[in-house]
Write a protein that holds these residues in place. Sequence first.
Motif, PDB file in Angstrom:
ATOM      1  N   SER A   1      -0.749 -35.046 -25.028  1.00  0.00           N
ATOM      2  CA  SER A   1      -0.133 -35.530 -23.795  1.00  0.00           C
ATOM      3  C   SER A   1      -0.027 -34.378 -22.810  1.00  0.00           C
ATOM      4  CB  SER A   1       1.268 -36.099 -24.063  1.00  0.00           C
ATOM      5  OG  SER A   1       2.174 -35.052 -24.361  1.00  0.00           O
ATOM      6  N   LEU A   2       0.378 -34.700 -21.591  1.00  0.00           N
ATOM      7  CA  LEU A   2       0.630 -33.639 -20.614  1.00  0.00           C
ATOM      8  C   LEU A   2       1.875 -32.841 -20.970  1.00  0.00           C
ATOM      9  CD1 LEU A   2      -0.348 -35.281 -17.201  1.00  0.00           C
ATOM     10  CD2 LEU A   2      -1.525 -33.431 -18.419  1.00  0.00           C
ATOM     11  N   THR A   3       2.728 -33.372 -21.838  1.00  0.00           N
ATOM     12  CA  THR A   3       3.861 -32.590 -22.326  1.00  0.00           C
ATOM     13  C   THR A   3       3.373 -31.347 -23.059  1.00  0.00           C
ATOM     14  OG1 THR A   3       5.195 -34.597 -22.534  1.00  0.00           O
ATOM     15  CG2 THR A   3       5.929 -32.660 -23.769  1.00  0.00           C
ATOM     16  N   ASP A   4       2.314 -31.489 -23.852  1.00  0.00           N
ATOM     17  CA  ASP A   4       1.710 -30.330 -24.512  1.00  0.00           C
ATOM     18  C   ASP A   4       1.225 -29.311 -23.480  1.00  0.00           C
ATOM     19  OD1 ASP A   4       2.088 -31.387 -27.042  1.00  0.00           O
ATOM     20  OD2 ASP A   4       0.072 -32.221 -27.181  1.00  0.00           O
ATOM     21  N   VAL A   5       0.610 -29.802 -22.416  1.00  0.00           N
ATOM     22  CA  VAL A   5       0.110 -28.895 -21.380  1.00  0.00           C
ATOM     23  C   VAL A   5       1.270 -28.177 -20.696  1.00  0.00           C
ATOM     24  CG1 VAL A   5      -1.311 -28.706 -19.313  1.00  0.00           C
ATOM     25  CG2 VAL A   5      -1.887 -30.405 -21.056  1.00  0.00           C
ATOM     26  N   GLU A   6       2.355 -28.894 -20.449  1.00  0.00           N
ATOM     27  CA  GLU A   6       3.536 -28.259 -19.848  1.00  0.00           C
ATOM     28  C   GLU A   6       4.040 -27.110 -20.725  1.00  0.00           C
ATOM     29  OE1 GLU A   6       5.700 -31.829 -17.321  1.00  0.00           O
ATOM     30  OE2 GLU A   6       6.005 -31.749 -19.491  1.00  0.00           O
ATOM     31  N   THR A   7       4.059 -27.313 -22.021  1.00  0.00           N
ATOM     32  CA  THR A   7       4.503 -26.269 -22.949  1.00  0.00           C
ATOM     33  C   THR A   7       3.619 -25.034 -22.841  1.00  0.00           C
ATOM     34  OG1 THR A   7       5.388 -27.898 -24.501  1.00  0.00           O
ATOM     35  CG2 THR A   7       4.873 -25.716 -25.390  1.00  0.00           C
ATOM     36  N   LEU A   8       2.321 -25.246 -22.775  1.00  0.00           N
ATOM     37  CA  LEU A   8       1.397 -24.115 -22.664  1.00  0.00           C
ATOM     38  C   LEU A   8       1.513 -23.420 -21.318  1.00  0.00           C
ATOM     39  CD1 LEU A   8      -1.588 -25.900 -24.403  1.00  0.00           C
ATOM     40  CD2 LEU A   8      -0.376 -23.904 -25.304  1.00  0.00           C
ATOM     41  N   ILE A   9       1.593 -24.200 -20.248  1.00  0.00           N
ATOM     42  CA  ILE A   9       1.737 -23.601 -18.915  1.00  0.00           C
ATOM     43  C   ILE A   9       2.997 -22.756 -18.847  1.00  0.00           C
ATOM     44  CG2 ILE A   9       2.136 -24.115 -16.472  1.00  0.00           C
ATOM     45  CD1 ILE A   9      -0.735 -24.627 -17.260  1.00  0.00           C
ATOM     46  N   ALA A  10       4.088 -23.249 -19.430  1.00  0.00           N
ATOM     47  CA  ALA A  10       5.344 -22.504 -19.413  1.00  0.00           C
ATOM     48  C   ALA A  10       5.213 -21.171 -20.135  1.00  0.00           C
ATOM     49  CB  ALA A  10       6.452 -23.340 -20.038  1.00  0.00           C
ATOM     50  N   ALA A  11       4.289 -21.092 -21.092  1.00  0.00           N
ATOM     51  CA  ALA A  11       4.040 -19.839 -21.806  1.00  0.00           C
ATOM     52  C   ALA A  11       2.941 -19.012 -21.153  1.00  0.00           C
ATOM     53  CB  ALA A  11       3.678 -20.147 -23.257  1.00  0.00           C
ATOM     54  N   GLY A  12       2.442 -19.463 -20.007  1.00  0.00           N
ATOM     55  CA  GLY A  12       1.432 -18.696 -19.281  1.00  0.00           C
ATOM     56  C   GLY A  12       0.012 -18.967 -19.695  1.00  0.00           C
ATOM     57  N   ILE A  13      -0.237 -20.108 -20.358  1.00  0.00           N
ATOM     58  CA  ILE A  13      -1.579 -20.421 -20.851  1.00  0.00           C
ATOM     59  C   ILE A  13      -2.143 -21.617 -20.092  1.00  0.00           C
ATOM     60  CG2 ILE A  13      -2.944 -21.097 -22.867  1.00  0.00           C
ATOM     61  CD1 ILE A  13      -0.723 -19.834 -24.607  1.00  0.00           C
ATOM     62  N   PRO A  14      -3.141 -21.424 -19.224  1.00  0.00           N
ATOM     63  CA  PRO A  14      -3.786 -22.553 -18.546  1.00  0.00           C
ATOM     64  C   PRO A  14      -4.599 -23.372 -19.550  1.00  0.00           C
ATOM     65  CG  PRO A  14      -4.375 -20.446 -17.524  1.00  0.00           C
ATOM     66  CD  PRO A  14      -3.742 -20.146 -18.844  1.00  0.00           C
ATOM     67  N   VAL A  15      -4.940 -24.593 -19.166  1.00  0.00           N
ATOM     68  CA  VAL A  15      -5.652 -25.510 -20.055  1.00  0.00           C
ATOM     69  C   VAL A  15      -6.860 -26.084 -19.318  1.00  0.00           C
ATOM     70  CG1 VAL A  15      -5.503 -27.623 -21.425  1.00  0.00           C
ATOM     71  CG2 VAL A  15      -3.510 -26.100 -21.247  1.00  0.00           C
ATOM     72  N   ILE A  16      -8.043 -25.952 -19.896  1.00  0.00           N
ATOM     73  CA  ILE A  16      -9.251 -26.563 -19.338  1.00  0.00           C
ATOM     74  C   ILE A  16      -9.436 -27.922 -19.992  1.00  0.00           C
ATOM     75  CG2 ILE A  16     -11.752 -26.374 -19.054  1.00  0.00           C
ATOM     76  CD1 ILE A  16     -11.440 -23.341 -19.147  1.00  0.00           C
ATOM     77  N   THR A  17      -9.412 -28.969 -19.193  1.00  0.00           N
ATOM     78  CA  THR A  17      -9.485 -30.336 -19.712  1.00  0.00           C
ATOM     79  C   THR A  17     -10.835 -30.969 -19.388  1.00  0.00           C
ATOM     80  OG1 THR A  17      -8.518 -31.261 -17.690  1.00  0.00           O
ATOM     81  CG2 THR A  17      -7.000 -30.664 -19.472  1.00  0.00           C
ATOM     82  N   SER A  18     -11.262 -31.889 -20.256  1.00  0.00           N
ATOM     83  CA  SER A  18     -12.523 -32.610 -20.081  1.00  0.00           C
ATOM     84  C   SER A  18     -12.220 -34.084 -19.882  1.00  0.00           C
ATOM     85  CB  SER A  18     -13.412 -32.417 -21.314  1.00  0.00           C
ATOM     86  OG  SER A  18     -14.620 -33.135 -21.186  1.00  0.00           O
ATOM     87  N   GLN A  19     -12.762 -34.681 -18.821  1.00  0.00           N
ATOM     88  CA  GLN A  19     -12.470 -36.071 -18.502  1.00  0.00           C
ATOM     89  C   GLN A  19     -13.639 -36.720 -17.766  1.00  0.00           C
ATOM     90  OE1 GLN A  19      -9.448 -33.849 -17.282  1.00  0.00           O
ATOM     91  NE2 GLN A  19     -11.269 -32.879 -16.429  1.00  0.00           N
ATOM     92  N   SER A  20     -13.621 -38.051 -17.720  1.00  0.00           N
ATOM     93  CA  SER A  20     -14.612 -38.820 -16.970  1.00  0.00           C
ATOM     94  C   SER A  20     -13.891 -39.972 -16.296  1.00  0.00           C
ATOM     95  CB  SER A  20     -15.721 -39.328 -17.900  1.00  0.00           C
ATOM     96  OG  SER A  20     -15.178 -39.954 -19.045  1.00  0.00           O
ATOM     97  N   PHE A  21     -14.366 -40.365 -15.092  1.00  0.00           N
ATOM     98  CA  PHE A  21     -13.611 -41.359 -14.330  1.00  0.00           C
ATOM     99  C   PHE A  21     -14.440 -41.894 -13.170  1.00  0.00           C
ATOM    100  CE2 PHE A  21     -12.563 -37.029 -13.077  1.00  0.00           C
ATOM    101  CZ  PHE A  21     -12.747 -37.012 -11.706  1.00  0.00           C
ATOM    102  N   LEU A  22     -14.040 -43.052 -12.682  1.00  0.00           N
ATOM    103  CA  LEU A  22     -14.594 -43.606 -11.447  1.00  0.00           C
ATOM    104  C   LEU A  22     -13.921 -42.942 -10.249  1.00  0.00           C
ATOM    105  CD1 LEU A  22     -14.518 -47.412 -12.353  1.00  0.00           C
ATOM    106  CD2 LEU A  22     -16.480 -45.864 -12.490  1.00  0.00           C
ATOM    107  N   LYS A  23     -14.567 -43.014  -9.124  1.00  0.00           N
ATOM    108  CA  LYS A  23     -14.002 -42.433  -7.906  1.00  0.00           C
ATOM    109  C   LYS A  23     -12.640 -43.020  -7.580  1.00  0.00           C
ATOM    110  CE  LYS A  23     -15.224 -41.623  -3.029  1.00  0.00           C
ATOM    111  NZ  LYS A  23     -16.282 -41.809  -1.997  1.00  0.00           N
ATOM    112  N   THR A  24     -12.446 -44.291  -7.922  1.00  0.00           N
ATOM    113  CA  THR A  24     -11.187 -44.976  -7.615  1.00  0.00           C
ATOM    114  C   THR A  24     -10.072 -44.662  -8.600  1.00  0.00           C
ATOM    115  OG1 THR A  24     -11.968 -46.883  -8.872  1.00  0.00           O
ATOM    116  CG2 THR A  24     -12.352 -46.896  -6.490  1.00  0.00           C
ATOM    117  N   GLU A  25     -10.389 -43.941  -9.683  1.00  0.00           N
ATOM    118  CA  GLU A  25      -9.390 -43.735 -10.737  1.00  0.00           C
ATOM    119  C   GLU A  25      -8.608 -42.436 -10.611  1.00  0.00           C
ATOM    120  OE1 GLU A  25     -10.707 -45.959 -14.721  1.00  0.00           O
ATOM    121  OE2 GLU A  25     -12.134 -44.374 -14.144  1.00  0.00           O
ATOM    122  N   LEU A  26      -9.027 -41.536  -9.725  1.00  0.00           N
ATOM    123  CA  LEU A  26      -8.305 -40.286  -9.543  1.00  0.00           C
ATOM    124  C   LEU A  26      -8.142 -40.047  -8.045  1.00  0.00           C
ATOM    125  CD1 LEU A  26      -6.948 -37.948 -11.021  1.00  0.00           C
ATOM    126  CD2 LEU A  26      -9.106 -36.679 -10.849  1.00  0.00           C
TER     127      LEU A  26
END
Length: 456
Positions: free
Chosen positions: A340-365
Motif C-alpha cells: 500500500s502507499l502506507t508502506d511508501v510513507e514509511t520508507l519516505i519518512a526514513a529518507g528512502i524514495p520508491v520507484i514504482t511500476s504501473q500502467s494506466f489509461l490517460k483518464t485514470e491518472l
Amino acid sequence: MSTAEQPSRRTVLAAAVAAAVVSGTGPAVAASGTAAADAEDPGRTTARSVDYRAWTTYQDWRGGAAKGTRAVAGPRPGLVIADPVGTTDYTDPHTGTTAAWEYATWTSPVHRLAVPATEAIASWNAGTPAGTWLQVELQGAYSDGTDTPWYVMGRWAAGDQDIKRTSVDGQTDGRSTVWTDTFAIDDASTGLRLTSYRLRLTLYRKPGTTLTPTVWRLGAMGSDVPDRFTVPASTPARAGELIVPRYSQEIHAGQYPEYDNGGEAWCSPTSSQMIIEYWGDRPTPGQLSWVDPSYADPQVCHAARNTYDYQYQGCGNWPFNAAYAATYPGLQGVVTRLGSLTDVETLIAAGIPVITSQSFLKTELTGAGYGTSGHLMTVIGFTAEGDVIANDPASPSDAAVRRVYLRREFENIWLRTKRYNAAGKVVSGTGGVCYLYFPARPGLRRRRALASVGVC
C-alpha cells in the motif's frame, strides 16, 4: 518503458492474469523445497502476500553450496571466485561471438516461502570488472511436490564489452514460464504454487586471469497477489517530501535509438538515475566520455546503456535496473512488491524514495496527460492531503518532472493486477512492483523501515 498505450513487449503477469533506519549520513526529508537441496533456512518474510529473502552476510555466503567460490568478509561481505571448477564456451546470442570462460558456482540453501507464490523475481547486487560476468538461476518446488527446471533469471555484466547482458526467452515446463525477468505459474487458477526455491550463481572470468565478480546481495521476491481491478484505499498518515534530482526521459527522444529507440522509452533508467544521484553518486567524466557532449543529462544516456537488456530490447528489465544502481559505491538495490502507499510513507519518512511500476489509461491518472502499458516513476513524498508527489520522467523538461497525483488514483493503478486497456481488453497490472535503492550500510532508522516492508 514506453509511455504510449500500446501492447507491451513485457508479458509479465499476463499468463497468470488471463488464466484466472537512525539514518547516518545522507539526504534528509523535507519538512512538512527440493529433496536434493541444501539445508533450509528460516527465511525473512512480510506478513502480506509477498516474501522477500536475500543472502547478504558473510554467514549467508558461507552457508551455501560452494564450488570454486569463497565468501569474503569486511564492511560489505560478498562472494568471489576462489578456484574455478572448469572452463566452458559461451556463444553470445546477440553478437554470435564464442569465447571460453572459467567459472565457479554457489547455490543458496532452500528458502521455503511463507507465501506460496504465483510469481518470483530475483535481483542481485554485484561488481563485474572487465573480463567477468555472472548468471543467476532459480529452481524451486511446486505445491504438488515436483520441481521446476533451473531457470535462467539473467546473464549480467555491469558493462557491455564482454557479453551483452540478457534475459532468456523460451523457458517453460508447461506449468511455469519465465517472462523476461519474472517466473510465473502459467495457470494460477489450478491452485499450483511455488512453495520453495533456491538460487544459483555462476561467476565467470577470462581464463588464466585472477579476475572475479564480487556479489554482495542475491535474493528473490515470491508473491501471490490476488487478482483485482481495484485495491482498498489506504489512509494518509505522513506528509513530507524528499529532495530528489529531476530528469526527463523525453528530452532524450531520438538519442541512441539502439537502446530501445531512445529516451522516450527510458523511464526506468531515468528513474534509477534520479535516485542514484539522490544518494550522492553519479558516473565519472570518464564513464560519460562516450556520450555526445551536446546532449543534456548524459548520465541518463549512460543509465540506459547500462540497464539495456539485449533480449528484451529495452531498458525496463527490473533486476537489471537494481543491479545497475548497486554498481555505485555504497548503494544496494532490490526488486520487491509493497502492499500500500502506507508502506511508501514509511520508507519516505526514513529518507528512502520508491520507484514504482504501473500502467494506466490517460483518464485514470489525473494530470498525467498520457496513457501507458508500462511506466516507472519515483515517489518522493506526500502532500498534507496525502496525495502522491512523484518525479515523473514522462515530462517535457527536467523542470516539469515533479508532479502531484491523486492518492486514490495512483494507489489503484500501481497495486492492481488487472485492468482494461484502451481497446477494452483485460490486461495485467504489476501488483505493486517497485525498486528500492538504499545505502549499503543503512542506519537503524532505515533498517527498521526496510524491515517493515520485508526487506533485510
